[in-house]
Design an enzyme around this catalytic site. Structure first.
Site, short mmCIF file in Angstrom:
data_model
loop_
_atom_site.label_atom_id
_atom_site.label_comp_id
_atom_site.label_asym_id
_atom_site.label_seq_id
_atom_site.Cartn_x
_atom_site.Cartn_y
_atom_site.Cartn_z
N PRO A 118 0.80 -1.24 0.00
CA PRO A 118 0.00 0.00 0.00
C PRO A 118 0.83 1.28 0.00
O PRO A 118 0.73 2.08 0.93
CB PRO A 118 -0.82 -0.12 1.28
CG PRO A 118 0.03 -0.95 2.19
CD PRO A 118 0.76 -1.91 1.31
N CYS A 119 1.60 1.48 -1.03
CA CYS A 119 2.44 2.68 -1.09
C CYS A 119 1.60 3.94 -1.21
O CYS A 119 2.09 5.04 -1.02
CB CYS A 119 3.41 2.58 -2.25
SG CYS A 119 2.63 2.22 -3.81
N HIS A 120 0.31 3.79 -1.51
CA HIS A 120 -0.56 4.97 -1.61
C HIS A 120 -0.89 5.52 -0.24
O HIS A 120 -1.45 6.61 -0.13
CB HIS A 120 -1.84 4.61 -2.36
CG HIS A 120 -2.59 3.46 -1.79
ND1 HIS A 120 -2.21 2.14 -2.01
CD2 HIS A 120 -3.68 3.40 -1.00
CE1 HIS A 120 -3.07 1.34 -1.37
NE2 HIS A 120 -3.96 2.08 -0.74
#
Length: 111
Positions: A56-58
DNA sequence: AGGGTGACTGCTA
DNA sequence: GTAGCAGCCACCC
């Protein structure tokens, strides 16, 4: 370009996976979780993230509470994608691109 | 080994 | 609000 993640990057991704949906952290906070004093180095790891949005780099944003970048872009359609991804988790940004509910920002990555 | 790059941060103007 | 700059650290020549 494409390559296997380094040990450092793997640690970063692992820490990142501990951030729950519906919350966000800053590059700095994520850096503290892996013992890295440079948010820029963390940004580098994110930029190279081959697993988006599996990892989940967002959920990682700059300390300015703006959106930062996504999938290599700092100002492009990818940012809209990041914004929608976060909105679907309940993390909303206003017209100026600033995080609306600051209480969703974690001060440290959970264990 | 040395220099350039960057999804950063904090300060200054 | 914006712009510039030093410091930062991992990665890639």
């Amino acid at each position: 370009m494409d390559r296997e993640p380094t040990r450092f990057e793997s640690r970063v991704y692992e820490a990142l996976c501990r951030v729950p949906a519906g919350n966000v952290v800053t590059y700095k906070v994520l850096g503290e979780a892996v013992g890295c004093a440079s948010g820029q180095a963390i940004g580098n790891a994110m930029r190279r993230n081959p697993f988006a949005p599996e990892v989940p780099c967002h959920r990682v944003i700059p300390a300015t509470l703006r959106l930062g970048g996504f999938m290599g872009d700092v100002r492009g359609d990818s940012i809209v994608r990041k914004r929608e991804l976060l909105a679907s988790e309940g993390v909303e940004f206003n017209e100026m691109g600033v995080l609306m509910d600051v209480s969703l920002l974690l001060e440290r990555v959970p264990d």
